[in-house]
Write an enzyme that holds these catalytic residues in place. Structure first.
Site, mmCIF file in Angstrom:
data_model
loop_
_atom_site.group_PDB
_atom_site.id
_atom_site.type_symbol
_atom_site.label_atom_id
_atom_site.label_comp_id
_atom_site.label_asym_id
_atom_site.label_seq_id
_atom_site.Cartn_x
_atom_site.Cartn_y
_atom_site.Cartn_z
ATOM 1 N N GLU A 160 1.199 -0.993 -0.099
ATOM 2 C CA GLU A 160 0.111 0.061 0.100
ATOM 3 C C GLU A 160 0.977 1.056 0.052
ATOM 4 O OE1 GLU A 160 -3.421 -0.099 -0.398
ATOM 5 O OE2 GLU A 160 -3.506 -2.636 -0.549
ATOM 6 N N HIS B 71 -7.552 -3.309 0.238
ATOM 7 C CA HIS B 71 -6.874 -1.793 0.565
ATOM 8 C C HIS B 71 -6.096 -1.909 1.512
ATOM 9 C CE1 HIS B 71 -8.141 -0.813 -4.019
ATOM 10 N NE2 HIS B 71 -9.688 -1.153 -3.351
#
Length: 272
Positions: A61, A225
């Site tokens: 990320e 995510h």
């Protein structure tokens, strides 16, 4: 890729000079190693013989801003990985480290809302160079424990990286290491793009990782995510692809030798 020259028996790069303390002690101290089994993958064994016995599934990320997906200054803020045993279909070890962004140290609200990563978590994180060092120690430990090697010329169980698309290793890590002059271990130079393998094997284009799972009758587990959740779910997807008969192969290489060969061929082509 000449991954054997100047490497340890596992085919790993030498560690940075500042990584001098016991890697087992450091990893245990930071709580980075967690053994984990996923019920959905336990009984799913590969249907065909595989080139690799293990995969290290990565899903970074990074810093991001609303409407600026192509911003050149992405910095990794979560560095997660899971080790998948392709024979059993099980995740057998995990690594997760939050990383402190240096160029844009304050996260956007968009980034926090998307990833669930807070400012406090990245402030308490480590610089990317330190994270790579810790990850290399984790990999070294696993290579010793499971007799794994990234190098085809070294006897043992073959292992390589797997990611959902080329973004993680070709763009995100590569560019940040170049900008910050961080030495990137050679083992990051090749990987299997699971998205590409999925599209070729099933002959359809999924709507993201969650869509790929849904197409196989699976549900995304955890938060989308979140790097560690994405890595776990990618491992689950791979396990089912193996069960259906998909062979996992390296789809991308950034090895200097390969780049040099391409450049020479291009020059040769222009002359003739």
């Amino acid at each position: 890729m000449n991954c054997c020259q100047g490497r340890s028996p596992a085919g790993l790069p030498p560690l940075h000079h500042h990584c001098h303390h016991s890697h087992r002690g450091t990893i245990r101290e930071l709580g980075l190693v967690q053994k984990r089994q996923q019920n959905v993958t336990t009984s799913r064994k590969p249907a065909v013989e595989q080139e690799f016995q293990y995969l290290v599934v990565l899903d970074f990320e990074s810093t991001c801003w609303e409407g600026k997906w192509n911003a050149p200054q992405h910095e990794i803020i979560e560095f997660p990985a899971v080790l998948l045993n392709l024979q059993s279909g099980e995740v057998i070890s995990e690594f997760q480290q939050y990383v402190m962004p240096m160029e844009q140290p304050v996260l956007s609200s968009f980034c926090t809302n998307l990833t669930g990563i807070t400012q406090e978590q990245v402030d308490a994180g480590v610089p990317l160079g330190t994270c790579i060092c810790l990850f290399s120690k984790w990999m070294q430990h696993l290579c010793e424990q499971h007799k794994m090697s990234f190098c085809a010329a070294v006897p043992g169980n073959r292992v390589t990286f797997a990611t959902w698309s080329d973004w993680d290793l070709e763009i995100c890590l590569q560019r940040e290491c170049t900008r910050k002059r961080i030495r990137k271990p050679d083992f990051f130079n090749q990987w299997a793009d699971v998205k590409l393998l999925y599209k070729k094997f099933y002959r359809r284009s999924p709507k993201g990782l969650a869509g790929a799972l849904q197409d196989l009758g699976l549900t995304f587990q955890g938060r989308e995510h979140s790097g560690i959740c994405d890595a776990r779910n990618t491992a689950t997807l791979i396990s089912h692809m193996l069960h259906d008969g998909c062979v996992i192969t390296v789809t991308k290489s950034l090895a200097p030798e390969a780049q040099k060969t391409r450049a020479l061929l291009a020059i040769h082509g222009k002359k003739h």
